[in-house]
Design an enzyme around this catalytic site. Structure first.
Site, PDB file in Angstrom:
ATOM      1  N   ASP A  15       0.814  -1.340  -0.019  1.00  0.00           N
ATOM      2  CA  ASP A  15      -0.026   0.060  -0.014  1.00  0.00           C
ATOM      3  C   ASP A  15       0.586   1.344  -0.012  1.00  0.00           C
ATOM      4  O   ASP A  15       0.395   2.280   0.722  1.00  0.00           O
ATOM      5  CB  ASP A  15      -0.855  -0.021   1.187  1.00  0.00           C
ATOM      6  CG  ASP A  15      -1.803  -1.402   1.206  1.00  0.00           C
ATOM      7  OD1 ASP A  15      -2.420  -1.750   0.381  1.00  0.00           O
ATOM      8  OD2 ASP A  15      -1.765  -1.980   2.447  1.00  0.00           O
ATOM      9  N   GLU A  16       2.014   1.087  -0.670  1.00  0.00           N
ATOM     10  CA  GLU A  16       2.703   2.549  -0.556  1.00  0.00           C
ATOM     11  C   GLU A  16       2.678   3.188  -1.945  1.00  0.00           C
ATOM     12  O   GLU A  16       3.437   4.225  -2.054  1.00  0.00           O
ATOM     13  CB  GLU A  16       4.378   2.002  -0.763  1.00  0.00           C
ATOM     14  CG  GLU A  16       4.719   1.121   0.386  1.00  0.00           C
ATOM     15  CD  GLU A  16       4.896  -0.513   0.143  1.00  0.00           C
ATOM     16  OE1 GLU A  16       5.556  -1.095   0.651  1.00  0.00           O
ATOM     17  OE2 GLU A  16       4.036  -0.776  -0.804  1.00  0.00           O
ATOM     18  N   LYS A  18       2.652   1.648  -5.213  1.00  0.00           N
ATOM     19  CA  LYS A  18       3.231   0.865  -6.388  1.00  0.00           C
ATOM     20  C   LYS A  18       2.421   1.087  -7.731  1.00  0.00           C
ATOM     21  O   LYS A  18       3.113   1.368  -8.637  1.00  0.00           O
ATOM     22  CB  LYS A  18       3.534  -0.216  -5.868  1.00  0.00           C
ATOM     23  CG  LYS A  18       4.464  -0.630  -4.850  1.00  0.00           C
ATOM     24  CD  LYS A  18       4.690  -2.058  -4.502  1.00  0.00           C
ATOM     25  CE  LYS A  18       3.318  -2.985  -4.131  1.00  0.00           C
ATOM     26  NZ  LYS A  18       2.679  -2.333  -2.869  1.00  0.00           N
ATOM     27  N   HIS A  45      -3.599  -2.598  -6.282  1.00  0.00           N
ATOM     28  CA  HIS A  45      -2.769  -1.303  -6.580  1.00  0.00           C
ATOM     29  C   HIS A  45      -3.542  -0.314  -7.445  1.00  0.00           C
ATOM     30  O   HIS A  45      -4.298  -0.645  -8.397  1.00  0.00           O
ATOM     31  CB  HIS A  45      -1.627  -1.769  -7.700  1.00  0.00           C
ATOM     32  CG  HIS A  45      -0.661  -2.677  -7.133  1.00  0.00           C
ATOM     33  ND1 HIS A  45       0.393  -3.224  -7.584  1.00  0.00           N
ATOM     34  CD2 HIS A  45      -0.490  -3.146  -5.639  1.00  0.00           C
ATOM     35  CE1 HIS A  45       1.264  -3.971  -6.892  1.00  0.00           C
ATOM     36  NE2 HIS A  45       0.550  -3.939  -5.836  1.00  0.00           N
ATOM     37  N   ASP A 348       0.545  14.907   0.025  1.00  0.00           N
ATOM     38  CA  ASP A 348      -0.739  15.823   0.139  1.00  0.00           C
ATOM     39  C   ASP A 348      -1.480  15.506   1.395  1.00  0.00           C
ATOM     40  O   ASP A 348      -2.122  16.402   1.765  1.00  0.00           O
ATOM     41  CB  ASP A 348      -1.614  15.370  -1.105  1.00  0.00           C
ATOM     42  CG  ASP A 348      -2.160  14.133  -1.156  1.00  0.00           C
ATOM     43  OD1 ASP A 348      -1.190  13.326  -1.244  1.00  0.00           O
ATOM     44  OD2 ASP A 348      -3.319  13.882  -1.349  1.00  0.00           O
TER      45      ASP A 348
END
Length: 407
Positions: A15-16, A18, A45, A348
């Site tokens: 969950d970065e 990708k 993703h 953000d």
């Protein structure tokens, strides 16, 4: 002349961002093929294209909105029961990707899902964090040649007999090894129902209508290669905290093996991390907190579910990040040149003075400079940062010619 490929790797627990990074690289690489280098349908993703189309990619490569083809490598676990639904969803968005698969790619059966779900339910509060889609059980079954099922086997004239053998011979042996004497009623009914096999055979036939067999060694004939990893380095089967790991190598290992077969000589690896840490599912999470000061978490993809619970949060720990990436870069590369850079996402969502940690110390960062500060402290060049969920929110800084070769 050497052949160069790109890669996106999750630096921590998945969950970065990708998918976002693969989409951005794909848009900058016309005619590319996205190669799924590990994992299976449990990947999630998320990509939002410039027109606002949104999709959570499970099987299909995250560069599809940008027009890339998808290739399932020999390390990818295919899930015919779920692929067709994803293709239908993409079709409604006007996307019909070209798909190929190495013949050796393992295939998940309904029986792998049944065992996986029964086992995870039996663990109760001691769950491992499985998604319940049968990924690990597929790997386990394929260790037994008489019960193995790969993509090439879907063409076998005796496919039905192989599936019956898996149900009648493998499942009892596996359940006994797990100490399970009974299944939940719903799962037991699915196991005993002959239509379970019939439906799966229909799914396999439809799968073969959409997927072309293509060996990993001929990958470069399909286009410029972008490797897309699933999960993250903190979940790697060899490096994560057992048993809270996935049954695959989540970093460079599989990519290097595929690259060696395909004749790829150089790899630019982008390690992705949020500016904070998340973990969806059980397992250790350093510095875990109920809420993150200075971070407004926005994550519509990782909704609470019965298998992994709620998304867990912690400040980004630079020591953990540094250690995971350094360990991945120490792998034997077999002569393949690897250049590494960092991508920092979700900026953000950060407010002035949000904190990361390093060696137990809280470090306050200015969001505008946070990505470069994090990259410098980790010891990598900053290759990308994102300020939102869309392709246009990603700023790319990677220049392969100027990138530092990993020591």
């Amino acid at each position: 002349m050497g052949i160069q490929a790109q890669a996106v790797i999750g630096a921590l627990y998945g969950d970065e961002g990708k998918g976002l990074m693969v989409d951005r690289l794909a848009a900058a690489t016309p005619g590319a093929v996205v190669v799924r280098s590990n994992g299976g349908a449990q990947a999630g993703h998320t990509v939002v294209d410039p027109a606002g189309r949104r999709h959570v990619f499970h099987h299909i490569g995250s560069g599809s909105f940008a027009g890339t083809a998808t290739h399932f490598s020999r390390f990818f676990v295919a899930h015919p029961m779920l692929l067709l639904g994803e293709l239908a969803d993409l079709s409604q968005l006007g996307v019909r990707p070209e798909i190929s698969s190495d013949p050796r790619a393992p295939v998940t059966t309904p029986f792998d899902v049944i065992i996986n779900q029964a086992l995870e339910l039996a663990r109760g509060t001691a769950r491992h964090g499985s998604c319940g889609l049968g990924f690990g059980e597929t790997i386990e079954r394929n260790l037994r040649p008489e019960f193995a099922l790969s993509t090439k086997d879907l063409f076998r004239p005796d496919l039905h007999a192989r599936l019956v053998s898996i149900r009648d011979a493998w499942v009892p042996v596996r359940l006994a090894a797990l100490g399970m004497t009974a299944l939940p009623v719903e799962l037991a009914a699915a196991l005993a129902d002959d239509t379970t096999i019939a439906r799966f055979e229909a799914d396999c036939a439809a799968y073969l209508d959409r997927v072309t067999l293509w060996p990993d060694r001929r990958l470069c004939e399909r286009g410029a290669v972008i490797f897309e990893a699933a999960q993250g380095l903190g979940l790697d089967q060899d490096c994560g905290a057992f048993p809270h790991v996935t049954r695959s190598n989540t970093g460079l290992a599989n990519m290097l093996a595929i690259a060696a077969e395909a004749g790829i000589t150089a790899l630019d690896a982008t390690y992705a991390t949020r500016c904070y840490t998340t973990r969806h599912g059980a397992g250790p999470l350093k510095g875990e907190v109920a809420a993150l000061p200075g971070i407004t978490v926005v994550d519509p993809t990782n909704a609470p579910n019965e298998w992994q619970g709620c998304l867990r949060l912690a400040p980004l720990d630079l020591g953990t990040l540094r250690e995971a990436i350094t360990r991945d870069l120490t792998l034997d590369r077999g002569g393949i040149t690897v250049k590494a850079g960092l991508a920092v996402t979700c900026l953000d969502q950060a407010e002035d003075g949000f904190a990361v940690t390093d060696d137990g110390e809280a470090i306050r960062l200015d969001p505008a400079k946070a990505a470069s500060d994090i990259a410098e402290r980790v010891g990598l060049l900053l290759w990308a940062e994102s300020w939102g969920p869309r392709r246009g929110d990603v700023r790319l800084y990677a220049d392969a010619a100027a990138a530092k070769v990993a020591e």
